[in-house]
Every structure is written in C-alpha cells, then in structure tokens.
Design a protein around this motif. Structure first.
Motif, PDB file in Angstrom:
ATOM      1  N   TYR A 198      19.650  11.367   5.966  1.00 40.99           N
ATOM      2  CA  TYR A 198      18.593  10.633   5.272  1.00 40.99           C
ATOM      3  C   TYR A 198      17.395  10.388   6.180  1.00 40.99           C
ATOM      4  CZ  TYR A 198      21.112   6.969   7.780  1.00 40.99           C
ATOM      5  OH  TYR A 198      21.736   6.245   8.747  1.00 40.99           O
TER       6      TYR A 198
ATOM      7  N   ASP B 206      21.996  14.311   0.729  1.00 40.25           N
ATOM      8  CA  ASP B 206      20.857  14.358   1.644  1.00 40.25           C
ATOM      9  C   ASP B 206      19.669  13.776   0.896  1.00 40.25           C
ATOM     10  OD1 ASP B 206      22.408  15.519   3.581  1.00 40.25           O
ATOM     11  OD2 ASP B 206      21.625  17.536   3.304  1.00 40.25           O
ATOM     12  N   LEU B 207      18.993  12.836   1.534  1.00 38.39           N
ATOM     13  CA  LEU B 207      17.906  12.121   0.870  1.00 38.39           C
ATOM     14  C   LEU B 207      16.720  11.982   1.806  1.00 38.39           C
ATOM     15  CD1 LEU B 207      16.911  10.372  -1.561  1.00 38.39           C
ATOM     16  CD2 LEU B 207      17.962   8.405  -0.404  1.00 38.39           C
ATOM     17  N   LYS B 208      15.576  12.499   1.366  1.00 42.42           N
ATOM     18  CA  LYS B 208      14.308  12.258   2.044  1.00 42.42           C
ATOM     19  C   LYS B 208      13.439  11.487   1.068  1.00 42.42           C
ATOM     20  CE  LYS B 208      14.150  16.256   5.087  1.00 42.42           C
ATOM     21  NZ  LYS B 208      13.398  17.463   5.463  1.00 42.42           N
TER      22      LYS B 208
ATOM     23  N   GLU C  24      19.802   4.193   2.731  1.00 42.81           N
ATOM     24  CA  GLU C  24      20.418   4.985   3.792  1.00 42.81           C
ATOM     25  C   GLU C  24      21.935   5.003   3.635  1.00 42.81           C
ATOM     26  OE1 GLU C  24      16.865   3.934   7.000  1.00 42.81           O
ATOM     27  OE2 GLU C  24      18.818   2.940   7.175  1.00 42.81           O
TER      28      GLU C  24
ATOM     29  N   VAL D 197      14.357   7.719   5.211  1.00 46.36           N
ATOM     30  CA  VAL D 197      13.927   6.804   4.156  1.00 46.36           C
ATOM     31  C   VAL D 197      12.881   5.845   4.692  1.00 46.36           C
ATOM     32  CG1 VAL D 197      14.664   4.965   2.599  1.00 46.36           C
ATOM     33  CG2 VAL D 197      16.168   6.924   2.992  1.00 46.36           C
TER      34      VAL D 197
ATOM     35  N   ALA E 262      22.962   7.172   0.671  1.00 49.28           N
ATOM     36  CA  ALA E 262      22.997   8.611   0.981  1.00 49.28           C
ATOM     37  C   ALA E 262      24.239   8.951   1.796  1.00 49.28           C
ATOM     38  CB  ALA E 262      21.731   9.017   1.726  1.00 49.28           C
TER      39      ALA E 262
END
Length: 195
Positions: free
Chosen positions: A27, A50-52, A41, A29, A44
């Motif tokens: 992540y 998966d994190l943007k 966070e 964030v 994820a």
C-alpha cells in the motif's frame, strides 16, 4: 489479475486510486487524515490487496467529503476489478477479535446498495479522524461497489480497537467475497441471471 483504477475530481476532492485484488498487501496511502490512512493500510494488508491511494480534499472545511469520497472510489475500484463477477463467491463475512473488542462485517456484491453500520464509537475523534465518518466511509463504499455492507461491533471498550476491528473484518470479508471458486468459474452468482 483483477485491477481497478479510478480517478474522481470534484470541487471538494481529487482522488486517484489503484487496486489489485490479487495483491500482496502492499500500500501507498495518503488522505491527509493519518488515522484514516492507518485504517486503509491495514485494510490492504489484511485483505491481501495492493492499494495506491492519493486523496486531496477540502479538509479545511471538514473531513466528510474526503472520507466519503474515498469510500465511493474504493467501491468503484472493486466493482470495476470484479467485472462480470462470474465465478466469485459474491458474499463474505468475517468476525475479527481486536483484544477486548469483537467486530463483524458481511459483504454481498449483489448489485444493490445497502449499508448498515453500528460502530458503537463514543468519542468524537479517534486519532485525528472524526469517528462518525466511519459510517460515511462504509455507505460510500456500498454505493460505489453496488454492494450490501453490514458492519457491527458486538462489544468492546477501546474506540480505536472498534474502528480497527471493523476495517480488518471488512478486508477479510471482501477477500472471501472476491474469491473465485474454480468449480463455478463460468457461473454468475445469481439465480436471476443478472447482478
């Protein structure tokens, strides 16, 4: 790899979000609200997503627009990443213990929007987050994802633990709902034939 990339720009917020369902829990964030960042966070990480996420909002006015719009955009990213939804379990739930707290979240990607949230948070602020906005986040997600979201704290003392238990349970419930059953890969998870 199921992915969803969403950009949302309004007079109140500017949000860019990238999601990979089959991620590794990575992540990046930034929302301008540190406690909210922390919840996203761990979301994820516990979901294996998966994190943007980069969100800029009118925090000088209030946190509401930022928190709600992030929920909407995250929901839209899941909706886009899941595509036709063929082969997914569609619904998932998880009970998450967080020390003295127990939280429950159930999710259904049914194509209809509903959110019922009982966070039992009694403080106005948890960290720097206006705690009443936890409800707005889950309602926004339900709208963006066209899903049902039910989130409830069964019991607990710490307001921090209550919110954290909900976000962790939410991640695990989504992970289950998004899972593809290899035996049903061609089937739409609905007897109606449409979601």
């Amino acid at each position: 790899m199921r992915k969803g990339n969403i950009k949302r720009t309004s007079k109140e917020t500017n949000i860019q979000l990238s999601l990979t369902i089959e991620g590794r829990g990575h992540y990046q964030v930034s929302t301008g609200i540190r406690f909210f960042d922390h919840m996203l966070e761990l979301f994820a990480h516990h979901g294996g997503f998966d994190l943007k996420l980069k969100a800029r909002g009118d925090l000088d006015v209030d946190q509401h627009h930022t928190v709600e719009d992030v929920g909407i955009v995250l929901g839209q990213a899941f909706d886009k990443a899941l595509g036709s939804k063929r082969g997914i379990l569609r619904a998932g739930y998880f009970l998450m213990p967080m020390d003295e707290t127990l939280g429950l979240v159930a999710v259904d990607f049914c194509g209809r929007t509903a959110a019922v949230v009982d966070a039992k948070v009694r403080a106005r602020l948890v960290g720097d987050l206006q705690s009443e906005l936890v409800v707005d986040f889950f309602e926004g997600f339900a709208r963006g994802a066209r899903a049902n979201v039910h989130a409830k704290i069964l019991y607990g003392r710490s307001n921090h633990h209550k919110i954290e238990a909900l976000f962790k349970a939410f991640a695990r419930a989504l992970r289950a709902a998004c899972w593809r059953d290899p035996r049903m890969i061609r089937l739409l998870p609905s007897t109606k034939g449409v979601l």
